[in-house]
Scaffold this active site. Structure first.
Site, PDB file in Angstrom:
ATOM      1  N   GLU A  35      -5.318  16.189 -40.832  1.00 43.24           N
ATOM      2  CA  GLU A  35      -5.068  15.163 -40.153  1.00 43.24           C
ATOM      3  C   GLU A  35      -5.974  14.452 -39.283  1.00 43.24           C
ATOM      4  O   GLU A  35      -6.559  15.392 -38.578  1.00 43.24           O
ATOM      5  CB  GLU A  35      -3.592  15.398 -39.465  1.00 43.24           C
ATOM      6  CG  GLU A  35      -2.484  14.927 -40.263  1.00 43.24           C
ATOM      7  CD  GLU A  35      -2.399  13.305 -40.568  1.00 43.24           C
ATOM      8  OE1 GLU A  35      -3.354  12.775 -40.535  1.00 43.24           O
ATOM      9  OE2 GLU A  35      -1.155  12.994 -40.922  1.00 43.24           O
ATOM     10  N   ASP A  41       0.901  11.777 -34.447  1.00 46.71           N
ATOM     11  CA  ASP A  41       1.616  10.823 -33.076  1.00 46.71           C
ATOM     12  C   ASP A  41       2.894  11.387 -33.157  1.00 46.71           C
ATOM     13  O   ASP A  41       3.292  12.057 -32.590  1.00 46.71           O
ATOM     14  CB  ASP A  41       1.123   9.634 -33.762  1.00 46.71           C
ATOM     15  CG  ASP A  41       1.547   8.552 -32.771  1.00 46.71           C
ATOM     16  OD1 ASP A  41       2.345   8.568 -32.031  1.00 46.71           O
ATOM     17  OD2 ASP A  41       0.832   7.458 -33.051  1.00 46.71           O
TER      18      ASP A  41
HETATM   19  C1  PRP Z   1      -2.113   7.425 -39.193  1.00 43.46           C
HETATM   20  C2  PRP Z   1      -2.753   9.186 -38.982  1.00 43.46           C
HETATM   21  C3  PRP Z   1      -1.837  10.041 -39.611  1.00 43.46           C
HETATM   22  C4  PRP Z   1      -0.355   9.377 -38.955  1.00 43.46           C
HETATM   23  C5  PRP Z   1      -0.077   9.867 -37.828  1.00 43.46           C
HETATM   24  O1  PRP Z   1      -2.275   7.122 -40.367  1.00 43.46           O
HETATM   25  O2  PRP Z   1      -3.886   9.060 -39.914  1.00 43.46           O
HETATM   26  O3  PRP Z   1      -1.699  10.211 -41.018  1.00 43.46           O
HETATM   27  O4  PRP Z   1      -0.718   7.914 -38.856  1.00 43.46           O
HETATM   28  O5  PRP Z   1       1.144   9.336 -37.319  1.00 43.46           O
HETATM   29  P1  PRP Z   1       2.818  10.001 -37.060  1.00 43.46           P
HETATM   30  O6  PRP Z   1       2.436  11.350 -36.519  1.00 43.46           O
HETATM   31  O7  PRP Z   1       3.333   9.072 -36.357  1.00 43.46           O
HETATM   32  O8  PRP Z   1       3.306   9.996 -38.459  1.00 43.46           O
HETATM   33  P2  PRP Z   1      -1.992   5.547 -40.784  1.00 43.46           P
HETATM   34  O9  PRP Z   1      -0.624   5.369 -41.033  1.00 43.46           O
HETATM   35  O10 PRP Z   1      -2.470   4.822 -39.244  1.00 43.46           O
HETATM   36  O11 PRP Z   1      -2.919   5.250 -41.993  1.00 43.46           O
HETATM   37  P3  PRP Z   1      -4.438   5.498 -42.033  1.00 43.46           P
HETATM   38  O12 PRP Z   1      -4.800   6.655 -41.777  1.00 43.46           O
HETATM   39  O13 PRP Z   1      -4.620   5.098 -43.457  1.00 43.46           O
HETATM   40  O14 PRP Z   1      -5.088   4.558 -41.005  1.00 43.46           O
END
Ligand code: PRP
Length: 184
Positions: free
Chosen positions: A99, A103
């Site tokens: 990852e 978040d």
């Molecule tokens: C982001 C990041 C993680 C996720 C974490 O992806 O890459 O995969 O959010 O968030 P969480 O812990 O709240 O689930 P995003 O949805 O922004 O997509 P991307 O990587 O394509 O920009």
């Protein structure tokens, strides 16, 4: 509105490289008997996953999986959908999910359920960044590059509405603007 670039650097590319090499050493030492299946959560984790794979001694392929947790802008939607294009063979093997940032923890939790239901023998996570202040679901992160405060970052694969992924450093986009000098 974010401030105009150049954005303030939170973690430099040199720091990322040094830390990734340390993580790779730990991962290699922990998986001497059987290499894990490396799975990067697209798109954000692609850059980190490729650097990590290059730093590992054993030339592991990087598999891609997708999830969506952010809506538009800087707010999570709360809904995570796992999309596996092509079949990643994980039965009886240990999955190491890569990852860029953890978040709320919802994505990691959804991925864990996905791979364990496919018969993975183990599941662990390596994340470049951890933002624990935003956690909604408790998750175990085996390897963490940097723990950061609750601030929105982009760069090194991470975006804001599709922009700034290509920046080499992790930078701040919601930093308070520098105070303007008063005009009398
Ligand atoms: C982001 C990041 C993680 C996720 C974490 O992806 O890459 O995969 O959010 O968030 P969480 O812990 O709240 O689930 P995003 O949805 O922004 O997509 P991307 O990587 O394509 O920009």
């Amino acid at each position: 509105m974010p401030p105009a670039p150049p954005f303030p650097i939170l973690i430099s590319n040199a720091q990322i490289r040094r830390r990734t090499h340390e993580l790779a050493r730990q991962i290699a030492a922990a998986h001497q008997d059987a290499p894990p299946v490396l799975v990067a959560v697209m798109e954000g984790a692609r850059t980190f996953a490729l650097l990590l794979a290059r730093s590992l001694p054993c030339g592991l392929p990087v598999h891609a999986i997708s999830a969506s947790s952010y809506g538009s802008g800087t707010q999570s939607s709360g809904v995570v959908k796992v999309v596996e294009t092509g079949d990643i063979a994980v039965r009886g093997r240990s999955v190491l999910l890569v990852e860029d940032i953890v978040d709320t923890g919802r994505t990691v939790t959804a991925m864990r359920g996905h791979f364990l239901s496919k018969g993975a023998a183990g599941f662990s996570v390596v994340t470049l960044l951890d933002k624990p202040a935003r956690r909604v679901v408790p998750v175990e992160l085996r390897y963490t590059g940097f723990t950061i405060p609750d601030t929105f970052v982009v760069g090194f694969g991470m975006d804001l509405d599709g922009r700034w992924r290509e920046l080499p450093d992790v930078v701040l986009v919601d930093a308070a603007p520098a105070p303007r000098p008063a005009v009398h």
